[in-house]
Scaffold this motif. Structure first.
Motif, PDB file in Angstrom:
ATOM      1  N   CYS A 265       0.808  -1.211   0.000  1.00  0.00           N
ATOM      2  CA  CYS A 265       0.000   0.000   0.000  1.00  0.00           C
ATOM      3  C   CYS A 265       0.843   1.263   0.000  1.00  0.00           C
ATOM      4  O   CYS A 265       0.398   2.294  -0.491  1.00  0.00           O
ATOM      5  CB  CYS A 265      -0.954  -0.018   1.193  1.00  0.00           C
ATOM      6  N   ILE A 266       2.069   1.206   0.563  1.00  0.00           N
ATOM      7  CA  ILE A 266       2.843   2.451   0.571  1.00  0.00           C
ATOM      8  C   ILE A 266       3.298   2.847  -0.828  1.00  0.00           C
ATOM      9  O   ILE A 266       3.695   3.991  -1.044  1.00  0.00           O
ATOM     10  CB  ILE A 266       4.046   2.378   1.527  1.00  0.00           C
ATOM     11  N   ALA A 267       3.258   1.928  -1.781  1.00  0.00           N
ATOM     12  CA  ALA A 267       3.573   2.313  -3.156  1.00  0.00           C
ATOM     13  C   ALA A 267       2.538   3.316  -3.662  1.00  0.00           C
ATOM     14  O   ALA A 267       2.869   4.294  -4.337  1.00  0.00           O
ATOM     15  CB  ALA A 267       3.615   1.087  -4.058  1.00  0.00           C
ATOM     16  N   HIS A 268       1.261   3.070  -3.313  1.00  0.00           N
ATOM     17  CA  HIS A 268       0.197   4.026  -3.656  1.00  0.00           C
ATOM     18  C   HIS A 268       0.298   5.287  -2.819  1.00  0.00           C
ATOM     19  O   HIS A 268       0.059   6.385  -3.300  1.00  0.00           O
ATOM     20  CB  HIS A 268      -1.177   3.407  -3.396  1.00  0.00           C
ATOM     21  N   GLY A 269       0.585   5.099  -1.532  1.00  0.00           N
ATOM     22  CA  GLY A 269       0.534   6.205  -0.598  1.00  0.00           C
ATOM     23  C   GLY A 269      -0.870   6.442  -0.099  1.00  0.00           C
ATOM     24  O   GLY A 269      -1.855   5.853  -0.571  1.00  0.00           O
ATOM     25  N   HIS A 270      -0.976   7.319   0.900  1.00  0.00           N
ATOM     26  CA  HIS A 270      -2.285   7.678   1.463  1.00  0.00           C
ATOM     27  C   HIS A 270      -3.115   8.450   0.451  1.00  0.00           C
ATOM     28  O   HIS A 270      -4.332   8.460   0.489  1.00  0.00           O
ATOM     29  CB  HIS A 270      -2.081   8.496   2.740  1.00  0.00           C
ATOM     30  N   GLY A 271      -2.444   9.122  -0.440  1.00  0.00           N
ATOM     31  CA  GLY A 271      -3.038   9.857  -1.548  1.00  0.00           C
ATOM     32  C   GLY A 271      -1.962  10.065  -2.587  1.00  0.00           C
ATOM     33  O   GLY A 271      -0.809   9.672  -2.401  1.00  0.00           O
ATOM     34  N   CYS A 333      -8.293   6.560  -0.506  1.00  0.00           N
ATOM     35  CA  CYS A 333      -8.699   7.671  -1.350  1.00  0.00           C
ATOM     36  C   CYS A 333      -9.199   7.102  -2.668  1.00  0.00           C
ATOM     37  O   CYS A 333      -9.017   5.932  -2.962  1.00  0.00           O
ATOM     38  CB  CYS A 333      -7.542   8.639  -1.602  1.00  0.00           C
ATOM     39  N   ASN A 334      -9.823   7.931  -3.443  1.00  0.00           N
ATOM     40  CA  ASN A 334     -10.304   7.500  -4.753  1.00  0.00           C
ATOM     41  C   ASN A 334      -9.722   8.431  -5.814  1.00  0.00           C
ATOM     42  O   ASN A 334     -10.419   8.953  -6.665  1.00  0.00           O
ATOM     43  CB  ASN A 334     -11.829   7.514  -4.795  1.00  0.00           C
TER      44      ASN A 334
END
Length: 823
Positions: A265-271, A333-334
């Motif tokens: 998930c950290i590849a995406h990040g929080h946003g 987030c979307n």
């Protein structure tokens, strides 16, 4: 990491998890089990991938800073800030882990500023305005205290700048124990009106786990400090900016063949603003751009892409970098990068390949060379995306990345993503895009892994290969029990049998720092100086060290195996963000009165003989019967309608009176788009789901039929879902190691009774009369902890063997038999 989607209810926030009355204790095989096992050396079926068993690293549970990355100073560049976005890290601030000190009459005001930074990436630095000279400075407590070993050498470095200075500009750097005893020091001379890097070595004079680093001066004026660092010289391979030696050794002993990094998930990040950008993680560590971590803490990126590639080279692993594809984390987030702005993100992916493989004359190959590695890293794979949600935006963006990468680097293999959960909703897109392999993730109860050994038996061999990129069996309370490890071993037996389609697998997460874990279970736990290899670690190790080259045909005949499990317990009615009206509830034709049921959550009432749940925001609402149903065959029927809200019904069965354990049938979940059968034996897990929806104010007849080993779910007498519960039984894989000339028989006994096995090694000109036995066994719920790290560990011994021989497999055991046999 894969998080359970909204409807996979987190029982921890609802009621305390207790033992499941049925599947947590899977009916076990009867005493005096017997198994006839035949291995045919003359009939190899498929070759096993040379990359089959590997590692997945994500910076979760302080796996990097405070973990694998050997830096001992926390918040070394004063870049910490509050992380209220994550709901975990609101206590951080720029002076976190730091404390100003003054002695001998000295006094200074300490604050973090950014007016004249070291560089544009590390803008914050410490400013000490010393208005009264003495012994003035600052101390750092590290990660819950700095551990030292007497006689070991530690590299210390920092950047300093002085203004309006009077007196000696030298800085004294000390290591002090918690009782303020000195444990070693060094004087760093220098300092001027421009930033200068000062370096030295401290030899520890004591062993302690609670030291602090202290930097002091006797001068007066303004002292500016940044990038204050302390590294043990005894890192893996002795590298500066290196990795913690004992943790890398634990990885090496797994014999891994690839490393997937940096997430997750950290590849995406929080946003999108928090997305992992690999370019921020290379070059001089003082010029890397730190990032905050969606798991609730900070990342220095001292462990960056160069160090990941270097680790892969050291352990002879293939690097598998995960590249975001302009899609934000669907759980948080979307967000999507607009198509017209996607170019720089695609270029980042191309530049990454150039950094790994490009010549020293290329832009990014030159950066790699300047970091000390002129030779290419020989990157063979690129992972595009991670657990993407199935959306039109994702489906539009993925092919744009893959097309450009193929055109520029046709030899680089693209690993795609199948989407969330075992339903693999976007495997069709991966098939159309013709990726090399597609990444699947599942965090499920042990029962799921035991029941899915045949998951890949029917997969088409004409579609992309499968990469099981994240998986773990989540046993009761998410502990690393032996039983969870056994279930994973049984699943891996099925993987090996289907090696023609499954190319790679890796457990997740890899590391958990004791006291700082956001996710359990993890494969390896550690504190400042100890490493705990879990039961799940040892399963990975045994399979990684004893893979073999080809799968050998085998057959197993068992007697007195366990009966098919039955589901018994209480029933219940619920909903998720939905108001419902229940007209009738029956079990085996007998009508029940829910008026006296136990309401766990929601707003239930009785009106005109109907049972109403009116709280539309309850997630979930649940009411449980106080009567237990334990017939061999149970039919639970409900007539109900949805009166308002976004979803449908929760038909609960097999639970206890407090609503723990068992299952529910989630009718019209996932925002009224799917029906799903979910298991609550250990947390929550979706066992099976299908497309489906319901209408508001329409009456539905819902029915669950429970027969031994089978759950059937009906809507208006139409079968919607069927799930088979398999009993625990002996699991087997057999492979051949060409170099060693050995057959490897891999046996998993997940039952509480021994199994008396008779083995026949056929199709060989000669078979040795002795064999090596590697055995991992113990109590079902045994775990390894910091206090008891060796409760369960593999034991190697020698046993009698031959073309035919007998062997007793103990309860709750994984056993590998290696026997010389000519093919």
């Amino acid at each position: 990491m894969q998080k359970q989607r909204q409807q996979s209810w987190n029982l921890v926030s609802f009621v305390a998890i207790t033992a499941l009355i049925v599947l947590a204790n899977i009916p076990i095989a009867k005493a005096e089990n017997r198994a006839e096992i035949r291995i045919d050396c003359a009939k190899p079926t498929v070759a096993l991938s040379p990359h089959l068993y590997g590692l997945f690293f994500e910076d979760i549970n302080y796996a990097a800073d405070g973990g694998l990355y050997a830096e001992l100073v926390q918040n070394r560049s004063f870049e910490y800030h509050s992380l209220e976005e994550t709901h975990r890290g609101s206590g951080f601030h720029p002076l976190f882990a730091w404390k100003s000190i003054g002695g001998e009459g000295g006094h200074a005001d300490a604050k973090v500023v950014n007016t004249s930074p070291l560089n544009q990436n590390n803008r914050n630095y410490l400013q000490l305005k010393i208005d009264q000279s003495g012994v003035v400075g600052i101390s750092n407590s590290g990660f819950d205290g700095i551990h030292l070993d007497k006689g070991q050498r530690y590299n210390v470095s920092l950047y300093a700048r002085i203004d309006d200075w009077n007196g000696d500009s030298a800085l004294t750097v000390k290591l002090q124990s918690d009782d303020v005893s000195d444990c070693g020091s060094v004087v760093l001379k220098g300092g001027g009106q421009t930033w200068q890097k000062l370096e030295g070595v401290i030899v520890a004079s004591a062993t302690t786990d609670n030291a602090r680093l202290v930097v002091t001066t006797k001068g007066q004026g303004t002292l500016n400090l940044d990038m204050v660092s302390l590294f043990p010289q005894d890192t893996f391979n002795g590298r500066k900016n290196g990795l913690r030696k004992d943790l890398v050794q634990a990885l090496k002993e797994l014999n891994p063949k690839f490393l997937r990094f940096p997430g997750g998930c950290i590849a995406h990040g929080h946003g999108l603003d928090n997305m992992y950008r690999w370019k921020d993680s290379v070059g001089d560590v003082a010029e890397r751009k730190p990032n905050w971590n969606l798991w609730g803490y900070h990342q220095t990126y001292g462990l960056g892409y160069f160090e990941y590639f270097q680790l892969c080279e050291d352990l002879e692993m293939a690097p598998l970098p995960v590249v975001p594809i302009g899609v934000g984390c669907g759980f948080r987030c979307n967000e999507f990068v607009p198509i017209e702005e996607l170019g720089p993100h695609i270029q980042d992916a191309l530049d990454l390949i150039e950094f790994a493989n490009g010549s020293v004359t290329s832009k990014w190959g030159k950066v790699r060379a300047e970091m000390g590695h002129p030779k290419p890293f020989n990157l063979e794979f690129v992972c595009l995306g991670n657990e993407e949600h199935d959306t039109p935006d994702m489906r539009q963006r993925f092919p744009l990345f893959s097309k450009v990468i193929r055109e520029a680097y046709p030899d680089v293999k693209i690993i795609g993503t199948s989407g969330l959960g075992p339903e693999i909703p976007i495997y069709d897109l991966m098939t159309r895009d013709n990726v090399y392999s597609s990444d699947e993730h599942y965090y499920m109860p042990p029962s799921w892994f035991l029941g899915n050994q045949d998951r890949f038996d029917e997969f088409s061999r004409n579609k992309p290969l499968i990469f099981v990129g994240e998986y773990a069996a989540h046993d009761t309370d998410r502990k690393n029990t032996l039983f969870s490890a056994l279930s994973e071993a049984a699943f891996l037996n099925g993987v090996e049998r289907n090696a023609a389609i499954v190319d790679m697998t890796c457990y997740a997460p890899l590391f958990g720092r004791e006291g700082h874990s956001q996710w359990n279970p993890d494969m390896i736990y550690f504190d400042k100086r100890n490493v705990v290899r879990t039961t799940n670690y040892y399963v990975q190790q045994i399979y990684g060290q004893n893979k073999g080259d080809v799968y050998l045909s085998n057959s197993v005949e068992t007697k007195a195996v366990g009966d098919r499990p039955t589901v018994s317990g209480c029933v219940g009615i619920g909903s998720w963000n939905t108001a419902i009206d229940v007209e009738k509830v029956t079990v085996n034709g007998r009508q029940l009165d829910p008026a006296n049921w136990n309401v766990i959550s929601g707003d239930y009432s009785v009106k005109d003989g109907h049972y109403l749940q009116s709280e539309e925001q309850a997630a979930p609402a649940m009411s449980i019967s106080q009567e237990t149903f334990s017939d061999e065959t149970v039919t639970f029927a409900v007539r109900a309608r949805k009166t308002s809200g976004s979803e449908g019904f929760l038909i609960r069965f097999g639970a206890d009176k407090e609503g723990n354990g068992g299952y529910w049938w989630n009718v019209a979940g996932w925002n009224n788009s799917r029906h799903g059968l979910e298991d609550f034996s250990s947390g929550s897990a979706t066992l099976d789901s299908v497309n489906g929806s319901i209408e508001t104010n329409r009456w539905y007849d819902l029915r669950v039929d429970l027969t031994p080993g089978v759950i059937q779910c009906y809507i208006d007498d139409q079968l919607v879902q069927e799930y088979k519960i398999e009993p625990a039984a002996l699991s087997i894989s057999s492979t051949y190691d060409r170099d060693a000339g050995e057959v490897i028989v891999k046996l998993v006994n997940p039952t509480s009774d021994p199994i008396e096995a008779h083995l026949n090694i056929a199709g060989s000109d000669s078979v040795a009369t002795k064999a090596q036995l590697i055995s991992l066994s113990g109590e079902k719920n045994a775990t390894n902890t910091l206090d008891h790290p060796n409760t369960v560990a593999p034991v190697t011994s020698e046993i009698a063997a031959g073309r035919e021989f007998s062997h007793s497999i103990p309860p709750f055991a994984v056993e590998f038999i290696r026997i010389k046999a000519e093919r």
